[in-house]
Design a protein around this motif. Structure first.
Motif, short mmCIF file in Angstrom:
data_model
loop_
_atom_site.label_atom_id
_atom_site.label_comp_id
_atom_site.label_asym_id
_atom_site.label_seq_id
_atom_site.Cartn_x
_atom_site.Cartn_y
_atom_site.Cartn_z
N TRP A 1 -52.95 114.17 -33.98
CA TRP A 1 -51.52 114.45 -33.99
C TRP A 1 -51.04 114.90 -32.62
O TRP A 1 -49.89 114.64 -32.23
N GLN A 2 -51.91 115.56 -31.85
CA GLN A 2 -51.55 115.98 -30.50
C GLN A 2 -51.37 114.77 -29.59
O GLN A 2 -50.41 114.69 -28.82
N LEU B 1 -48.18 113.03 -30.49
CA LEU B 1 -47.02 113.77 -30.00
C LEU B 1 -46.83 113.59 -28.50
O LEU B 1 -45.70 113.42 -28.02
N VAL C 1 -47.76 111.91 -36.60
CA VAL C 1 -48.01 113.35 -36.79
C VAL C 1 -48.14 113.67 -38.27
O VAL C 1 -49.07 114.38 -38.70
N LEU D 1 -45.20 124.04 -33.44
CA LEU D 1 -44.93 122.61 -33.47
C LEU D 1 -43.44 122.34 -33.64
O LEU D 1 -42.87 121.48 -32.96
N SER E 1 -41.15 120.90 -30.64
CA SER E 1 -40.58 119.59 -30.94
C SER E 1 -39.08 119.58 -30.69
O SER E 1 -38.52 118.58 -30.22
#
Length: 282
Positions: free
Chosen positions: A84-85, A88, A245, A261, A265
């Motif tokens: 997910w990192q 992102l 994500v 997060l 975001s």
């Protein structure tokens, strides 16, 4: 735009597949194998009689950078970051698309650079924690190299001039050839093939990634890129991010600090909106 949407949904699931199944396999070897599969998929369509040497050279170089350099950097980042990192951090790609497009037009604007700085601030909010930052910084840097490579390839391909009535599918194998040559040479110089072994699940994953996520999807993405504006292309680069994500957190059960997060975001989205405003003002 439909092509870009289909690819975005497909790519959203690839992040977790790579992290969950292929981590531990040499990233250069992974890149070489999946790009070789992509090349095999498109070789039957190759028709170069209408292309001149300059066009073929450009396609070869685009493939080497957009797919070859991008994949080696991107897959190497999985050693240091969660799926997910990585998903992102691909959010920076639209900024690079805007900056590179401006460079081609010999223009300069401070707004994309400010948007990039603002995005970094949002990233730091998400990732801030005490302890050794080295692995994170390595992973983050690798993803940015990947983003820049992919952004440049999109703009360079978008500016390609093909002969009238020429079908782009008839030349796309040249781009994969460039990527295969680059990753193949890199693999020959760095991989110890005597210890290479794959499980059945890894083999199936590589076939899927090479044939679908890389092969068909890269062609559809670049094909769609030529049919959209640079601004829309930049926006579409980010559609896969929230999808990826969510997939990584829900289906691959990765962990994240939801508060950081969310806050980070918001800052990153603000940077994207600023970059989008810049594109509208051109």
């Amino acid at each position: 735009m439909l092509y870009l949407l289909l690819v975005s949904f497909t790519w959203a699931f690839s992040f977790g597949l790579i992290k969950g199944i292929l981590t531990g396999v040499n990233p250069i070897l992974v890149s070489f194998i999946r790009l070789s599969i992509s090349l095999v998929i498109f070789m039957p369509f190759l028709r170069i009689s209408k292309l001149n040497f300059r066009q073929m050279k450009s396609l070869f170089l685009i493939g080497a950078v957009q797919f070859g350099v991008m994949y080696v950097s991107y897959i190497s980042a999985y050693k240091y970051l969660l799926a997910w990192q990585i998903a992102l951090f691909t959010i920076f790609t639209p900024i690079y698309v805007t900056i590179i497009n401006d460079l081609y037009k010999k223009k300069f604007s401070i707004i994309p650079l400010f948007a990039a700085i603002l995005s970094i601030v949002g990233t730091l909010i998400i990732m801030f924690k005490t302890g050794e930052p080295g692995p994170f910084l390595k992973g983050f840097t690798l993803v940015q190299i990947s983003n820049i490579s992919f952004a440049w390839g999109q703009i360079a391909y978008k500016k390609m001039n093909f002969p009238v009535n020429f079908k782009q599918v008839n030349a796309f194998a040249i781009s994969y050839l460039g990527a295969v040559v680059l990753t193949g040479i890199s693999a020959a110089l760095t991989v110890d093939f005597s210890v290479v072994a794959f499980t059945a699940k890894q083999v199936y994953t590589l076939i899927y990634l090479g044939a679908i996520a890389s092969g068909i999807c890269f062609f559809l993405w670049n094909y769609g890129a030529k049919k959209t504006s640079a601004g829309l292309l930049a926006v579409m680069n980010n559609l896969k991010i929230p999808l990826a994500v969510v997939c990584s957190l829900l289906f691959w059960h990765e962990q994240a600090n939801i508060t950081r997060l969310a806050l980070g975001s918001v800052v990153i989205v603000a940077a994207m909106m600023l970059n989008k405003f810049k594109r509208k003002s051109l």
